[in-house]
Design a protein around this motif. Structure first.
Motif, short mmCIF file in Angstrom:
data_model
loop_
_atom_site.label_atom_id
_atom_site.label_comp_id
_atom_site.label_asym_id
_atom_site.label_seq_id
_atom_site.Cartn_x
_atom_site.Cartn_y
_atom_site.Cartn_z
N LEU A 62 0.58 -1.16 0.07
CA LEU A 62 0.00 0.13 -0.02
C LEU A 62 0.87 1.15 0.05
N GLU A 63 2.02 1.21 0.61
CA GLU A 63 3.00 2.51 0.51
C GLU A 63 3.38 2.65 -0.90
N ILE A 64 3.70 1.56 -1.70
CA ILE A 64 4.04 1.89 -2.97
C ILE A 64 2.87 2.57 -3.69
N ALA A 65 1.46 1.77 -3.60
CA ALA A 65 0.30 2.34 -4.22
C ALA A 65 0.22 3.81 -3.76
N ARG A 66 0.48 4.23 -2.62
CA ARG A 66 0.44 5.63 -2.25
C ARG A 66 1.39 6.49 -3.05
N ALA A 67 2.66 5.93 -3.07
CA ALA A 67 3.81 6.82 -3.69
C ALA A 67 3.53 7.13 -5.21
N ILE A 68 2.81 5.92 -6.09
CA ILE A 68 2.12 6.23 -7.20
C ILE A 68 1.11 7.41 -7.19
N ARG A 69 0.49 7.28 -6.42
CA ARG A 69 -0.98 8.43 -6.36
C ARG A 69 -0.17 9.93 -6.21
N GLU A 70 0.77 9.83 -5.51
CA GLU A 70 1.48 11.15 -5.23
C GLU A 70 2.20 11.82 -6.31
N THR A 71 2.65 10.88 -7.27
CA THR A 71 3.94 11.31 -8.11
C THR A 71 3.21 10.90 -9.50
#
Length: 299
Positions: A62-71
């Motif tokens: 989920l941390e990776i998914a959140r990083a995607i949403r931010e960038t």
């Protein structure tokens, strides 16, 4: 052309995930075994989709998914795990996942390639970055009676002047609505509307200064966007149209089919053109309101 898929999982699992992805001839798998390594991969190259496990050595998928949403919110993400949805901690993450697949299902790997292909083709569902003042910004845009304002001829002349001044193939003025950018004037093209997922202006409007992309093929945010490629866009420069209250409602943009650079002076000039476009809009709105005022008083 191969489409790059980032596969993230623990060392004992990631190779099997990558093999499933590589089985599809149009896919190319890139492996990462930690959240940190995945973030580095996302920074270093353009990917069209991320497939990630849930429990990683240094954190959560989920941390990776959140990083995607931010960038890069247009990049879809698939959670491929044997952890059941009920056991996944989503309390601190707001709708960061596009798809979930249980890897223990008998046809999980076949389903994985199908789902990845599907979410790539429909990646507009992922959404896009929005300004912090999005609601107020849209209210500000709505305060201008665009359909009633006599701005077309002025904007057409302005885009002709801008294209001639910079020597670009295309110059346009766009107003950014909730889901799309309306092209209200365009020299060198017949564009009239672009979805916000497909327009570079979605990113440009988040910057205070003029945004320049010298070569979209070298920019991971845009290099895998087939819509931009189909339009023949190679370079871009965009300046904000900002209301007196500080809300960005549109862009004045330069597009070319070759790699272009813009120095500090050219960027300053483009911003001045954007301010001129905003002044035209303000003036026309003021005239419209002043003409309507006497009629309202007499009613």
């Amino acid at each position: 052309m191969s489409r790059t898929i980032l596969c993230v999982d623990n060392a004992d699992r990631v190779s099997s995930v990558a093999a499933a992805i590589d089985a599809e001839e149009t896919f190319e798998a890139v492996e990462a075994t930690t959240v940190e390594a995945a973030r580095t991969a996302l920074d270093e190259r353009a990917v069209v989709c991320v497939v990630t496990g849930y429990e990683l050595d240094d954190g959560s998928g989920l941390e990776i998914a959140r990083a995607i949403r931010e960038t890069a919110p247009q990049t879809p993400c698939v959670l491929f795990t044997d952890v059941s949805p009920g056991a996944i901690d989503t309390a601190s993450f707001e709708e960061v996942l596009l798809e979930y697949i249980n890897r223990d299902l008998p046809d999980a790997r076949d389903r994985l390639t199908y789902v990845v292909d599907d979410v790539i083709n429909h990646s507009a569902q992922v959404g896009f970055l929005k300004p912090d003042d999005e609601e107020e910004r849209l209210d500000a845009l709505a305060s201008y009676d665009i359909d009633e304002l006599p701005i077309q001829e002025s904007f057409d002349r302005l885009t002709d002047l801008i294209a001639s001044h910079f020597g670009t193939a295309i110059a346009f003025i766009g107003l950014v609505e909730a889901e799309a950018e309306d092209i209200v004037a365009c020299h060198g093209g017949d564009w009239d509307r672009l979805t916000r997922e497909d327009t570079i202006c979605t990113h440009s409007m988040l910057q205070e200064d003029v945004m320049v992309v010298e070569d979209i093929r070298e920019d991971k945010r845009f290099s895998e966007n087939p819509h931009l490629s189909n339009l023949g866009i190679r370079s871009y420069a965009g300046a904000n149209m900002t209301t007196p209250d500080g809300h960005v409602i549109g862009q004045v943009c330069l597009i070319d089919d070759v790699v272009r650079t813009y120095d500090a002076e050219e960027r300053r000039e483009l911003q001045q053109f954007a301010e001129t476009a905003m002044e035209v809009l303000e003036l026309r709105q003021s005239v419209l309101e002043s003409r309507a005022a006497p009629a309202e008083v007499g009613q």
